[in-house]
Design a protein around this motif. Sequence first.
Motif, PDB file in Angstrom:
ATOM      1  N   GLY A   5      28.913  57.912  34.515  1.00 43.25           N
ATOM      2  CA  GLY A   5      28.053  58.981  34.997  1.00 43.25           C
ATOM      3  C   GLY A   5      28.496  60.354  34.525  1.00 43.25           C
ATOM      4  N   LEU A   6      29.803  60.549  34.395  1.00 40.91           N
ATOM      5  CA  LEU A   6      30.306  61.842  33.940  1.00 40.91           C
ATOM      6  C   LEU A   6      29.884  62.154  32.506  1.00 40.91           C
ATOM      7  CD1 LEU A   6      33.921  61.961  35.452  1.00 40.91           C
ATOM      8  CD2 LEU A   6      31.993  63.443  36.032  1.00 40.91           C
ATOM      9  N   SER A   7      29.690  61.116  31.693  1.00 45.58           N
ATOM     10  CA  SER A   7      29.243  61.367  30.319  1.00 45.58           C
ATOM     11  C   SER A   7      27.867  62.027  30.312  1.00 45.58           C
ATOM     12  CB  SER A   7      29.208  60.058  29.520  1.00 45.58           C
ATOM     13  OG  SER A   7      28.253  59.147  30.061  1.00 45.58           O
ATOM     14  N   TYR A   8      27.001  61.620  31.253  1.00 49.80           N
ATOM     15  CA  TYR A   8      25.688  62.252  31.372  1.00 49.80           C
ATOM     16  C   TYR A   8      25.791  63.611  32.069  1.00 49.80           C
ATOM     17  CZ  TYR A   8      24.154  57.482  30.352  1.00 49.80           C
ATOM     18  OH  TYR A   8      23.985  56.253  29.766  1.00 49.80           O
ATOM     19  N   THR A   9      26.707  63.713  33.045  1.00 55.60           N
ATOM     20  CA  THR A   9      26.901  64.978  33.742  1.00 55.60           C
ATOM     21  C   THR A   9      27.360  66.067  32.782  1.00 55.60           C
ATOM     22  OG1 THR A   9      27.509  63.787  35.766  1.00 55.60           O
ATOM     23  CG2 THR A   9      28.130  66.099  35.637  1.00 55.60           C
ATOM     24  N   HIS A  10      28.315  65.724  31.920  1.00 55.12           N
ATOM     25  CA  HIS A  10      28.807  66.695  30.943  1.00 55.12           C
ATOM     26  C   HIS A  10      27.704  67.094  29.958  1.00 55.12           C
ATOM     27  CE1 HIS A  10      33.155  65.175  31.741  1.00 55.12           C
ATOM     28  NE2 HIS A  10      32.866  66.212  32.490  1.00 55.12           N
ATOM     29  N   LEU A  11      26.832  66.136  29.635  1.00 54.56           N
ATOM     30  CA  LEU A  11      25.720  66.447  28.735  1.00 54.56           C
ATOM     31  C   LEU A  11      24.765  67.450  29.374  1.00 54.56           C
ATOM     32  CD1 LEU A  11      24.363  65.852  26.036  1.00 54.56           C
ATOM     33  CD2 LEU A  11      23.179  63.930  27.111  1.00 54.56           C
ATOM     34  N   VAL A  12      24.505  67.268  30.672  1.00 50.98           N
ATOM     35  CA  VAL A  12      23.659  68.225  31.398  1.00 50.98           C
ATOM     36  C   VAL A  12      24.325  69.590  31.442  1.00 50.98           C
ATOM     37  CG1 VAL A  12      22.716  68.804  33.668  1.00 50.98           C
ATOM     38  CG2 VAL A  12      22.499  66.469  32.795  1.00 50.98           C
ATOM     39  N   GLU A  13      25.618  69.616  31.737  1.00 53.93           N
ATOM     40  CA  GLU A  13      26.341  70.889  31.829  1.00 53.93           C
ATOM     41  C   GLU A  13      26.401  71.598  30.479  1.00 53.93           C
ATOM     42  OE1 GLU A  13      29.458  70.171  35.482  1.00 53.93           O
ATOM     43  OE2 GLU A  13      29.952  69.286  33.546  1.00 53.93           O
ATOM     44  N   GLU A  14      26.670  70.835  29.419  1.00 53.76           N
ATOM     45  CA  GLU A  14      26.745  71.448  28.089  1.00 53.76           C
ATOM     46  C   GLU A  14      25.397  71.994  27.645  1.00 53.76           C
ATOM     47  OE1 GLU A  14      28.254  68.344  25.697  1.00 53.76           O
ATOM     48  OE2 GLU A  14      30.290  68.454  26.499  1.00 53.76           O
ATOM     49  N   SER A  15      24.317  71.374  28.112  1.00 57.22           N
ATOM     50  CA  SER A  15      22.978  71.803  27.710  1.00 57.22           C
ATOM     51  C   SER A  15      22.449  72.957  28.541  1.00 57.22           C
ATOM     52  CB  SER A  15      21.999  70.623  27.796  1.00 57.22           C
ATOM     53  OG  SER A  15      22.410  69.539  26.975  1.00 57.22           O
ATOM     54  N   LEU A  16      22.796  72.984  29.845  1.00 58.03           N
ATOM     55  CA  LEU A  16      22.171  73.929  30.759  1.00 58.03           C
ATOM     56  C   LEU A  16      23.128  74.931  31.387  1.00 58.03           C
ATOM     57  CD1 LEU A  16      19.841  71.389  32.631  1.00 58.03           C
ATOM     58  CD2 LEU A  16      19.305  72.768  30.617  1.00 58.03           C
ATOM     59  N   ASN A  17      24.417  74.598  31.457  1.00 54.52           N
ATOM     60  CA  ASN A  17      25.410  75.505  32.050  1.00 54.52           C
ATOM     61  C   ASN A  17      26.328  76.016  30.949  1.00 54.52           C
ATOM     62  OD1 ASN A  17      25.785  73.237  34.862  1.00 54.52           O
ATOM     63  ND2 ASN A  17      24.177  74.711  34.459  1.00 54.52           N
ATOM     64  N   ARG A  18      25.857  77.001  30.209  1.00 50.39           N
ATOM     65  CA  ARG A  18      26.575  77.418  29.003  1.00 50.39           C
ATOM     66  C   ARG A  18      27.429  78.672  29.191  1.00 50.39           C
ATOM     67  NH1 ARG A  18      21.869  76.673  24.351  1.00 50.39           N
ATOM     68  NH2 ARG A  18      21.558  74.418  24.635  1.00 50.39           N
ATOM     69  N   SER A  19      27.359  79.293  30.357  1.00 52.10           N
ATOM     70  CA  SER A  19      28.155  80.503  30.550  1.00 52.10           C
ATOM     71  C   SER A  19      29.636  80.163  30.599  1.00 52.10           C
ATOM     72  CB  SER A  19      27.735  81.217  31.837  1.00 52.10           C
ATOM     73  OG  SER A  19      27.947  80.386  32.964  1.00 52.10           O
ATOM     74  N   ARG A  20      30.465  81.162  30.388  1.00 52.89           N
ATOM     75  CA  ARG A  20      31.909  80.957  30.244  1.00 52.89           C
ATOM     76  C   ARG A  20      32.534  80.308  31.462  1.00 52.89           C
ATOM     77  NH1 ARG A  20      36.248  85.740  28.708  1.00 52.89           N
ATOM     78  NH2 ARG A  20      38.111  84.407  28.644  1.00 52.89           N
ATOM     79  N   GLU A  21      32.130  80.724  32.655  1.00 55.15           N
ATOM     80  CA  GLU A  21      32.742  80.191  33.872  1.00 55.15           C
ATOM     81  C   GLU A  21      32.466  78.701  34.042  1.00 55.15           C
ATOM     82  OE1 GLU A  21      31.100  82.340  37.128  1.00 55.15           O
ATOM     83  OE2 GLU A  21      29.046  82.252  36.362  1.00 55.15           O
ATOM     84  N   TYR A  22      31.274  78.259  33.634  1.00 55.65           N
ATOM     85  CA  TYR A  22      30.951  76.837  33.736  1.00 55.65           C
ATOM     86  C   TYR A  22      31.660  76.032  32.648  1.00 55.65           C
ATOM     87  CZ  TYR A  22      27.365  77.846  37.205  1.00 55.65           C
ATOM     88  OH  TYR A  22      26.716  78.235  38.352  1.00 55.65           O
TER      89      TYR A  22
END
Length: 520
Positions: A354-371
């Motif tokens: 599940g984390l592999s998909y979670t990281h994909l979502v974060e890399e695509s949508l949460n791109r700011s430095r803090e994330y």
Amino acid sequence: MEREAENSDRFSKPMVWIGIYVAIASLFCILAMVADLLHGFRSKKFWFPCKYFSLNAASIAVITIAMKLPVDLSSMMPSYMDQETKPGSLGFLCTMMANLMPSLASMDNKTLLANVNTSVITSSPLGVLHSDYVNFNIIASIYAVMTLLLLFIMISSSLTIPNFKEILESKYQATTKICLAEQRLPLMQMSTVEKLRQHVRRYWVMAETGSPQFAIASSPLSVASGLICARWFTPSIASSSDDIDEDLNTYVLKIDIEIEIAERTPKGISNSMNHFILKAEKEQNNNLIELLKKSTGFKGVEIFDSDHVQPLMLHVELVNSWSLPIVTLTCIAVVLPNILKDTIENLFKSVGKGLSYTHLVEESLNRSREYVNLIKVSMALWHEVGNKSEVNESSTGELVENPSNTLIAANSMYRITQTILLRHQSNTELITNKQLFAHLNGMIADVFSACFANIPRVITMRCHESVIDKREASVKVAARLLGKTRKIIERLETLELPNMDEEKMAYTDEWRLYLKQSIP
């Protein structure tokens, strides 16, 4: 005199080692062309893209060695067998030139000019025109004319490529507007998976027919080169797949509107996409699906953290990511005593997938430095948990060498554990380890479900690619993600998603705020 004649005959013969070099170089060229052929069939393409055998410095060097015999101006090689190899080599050169033609479209203007100029020099057929055998002279002359025609076609194609790319880019942008406009229309009786499949299918057709290599391969000049070498271009393939009711001709990008594309071409492209998605569906993780079934909503997103718990870093305001709470909750769950080892291993495997998909979502949508920093912390912490029986130098070093990251991980662990204790301290009965384990599983599943609600948006985003040469690869990523997450998306449709703006749905804290405000 006899000895001089003998020496003359001996020195006029080609050296054995030169023949070996030529044979090896020719073998490399043949294997590369066969690899492209197999790649085309394996990808269910209706043409053969230049992936392994393309025009570049390395291939030009190998071709130069392979063409040693036909361009050798210093050696007469009077024997019948030696002369017979020259026209054969020129025929091989013609075949290679025809196969290399589509690769011209993948180069920038500067590289294109340099490679074409080098090819013109390399393909010079002058050495083959002299022979003591009349028949060979005729055959050699025919091959020389064919080579010159192919050179002319290659040069002409290289001149049109920049204009081709501009036309394709313009039509891609125009068709994208049509696609997005149709996407906003209400589609009755279509599931999310069906809508995504339709969206990916349209962009797959656009990326495939809008590929510069496809444009060159289907151009009249390329067809002419194929006719010269008896290599016919086939604009469609037979495939047994689902029938497609949608008219995909709207999404076929053509250089010239007068060019006719076979009716089976869009359907053939669509069938190749279906096959690709079906292959990806076989990679779906059943353990992850079973974990998600433990989610009955998104309550876990709200309750994994509490505003009543003070953070360890009082003067630093930290945001919540998707992955770090999941990793923290899993760390707590796997250390609980009296839980079966198989149960813990299943949870660990499910979370890892599940984390592999979670990281994909974060890399695509949460791109700011803090994330981005939170993603690094969660990955480092997860690697430590996964290698608890042995030292993971890379991840452990990252946390130890960066105190701020260590403090972020510690803060997450502290806040979540204190929240759990605070939530259960008023219970009159003690909670058992099994009950706590089940509670943690439910929260993990809830956070995963909320995060995965963004997967359809990620798939849609992956369909769009601004760089023309990367569009096919990007759409393939989208199609593969759709196939691998089909059951996840179908599972999410059984839950009642919050009525949130899609921009806000990408952030954990926005979910928490919405869920708190929705409490009656």
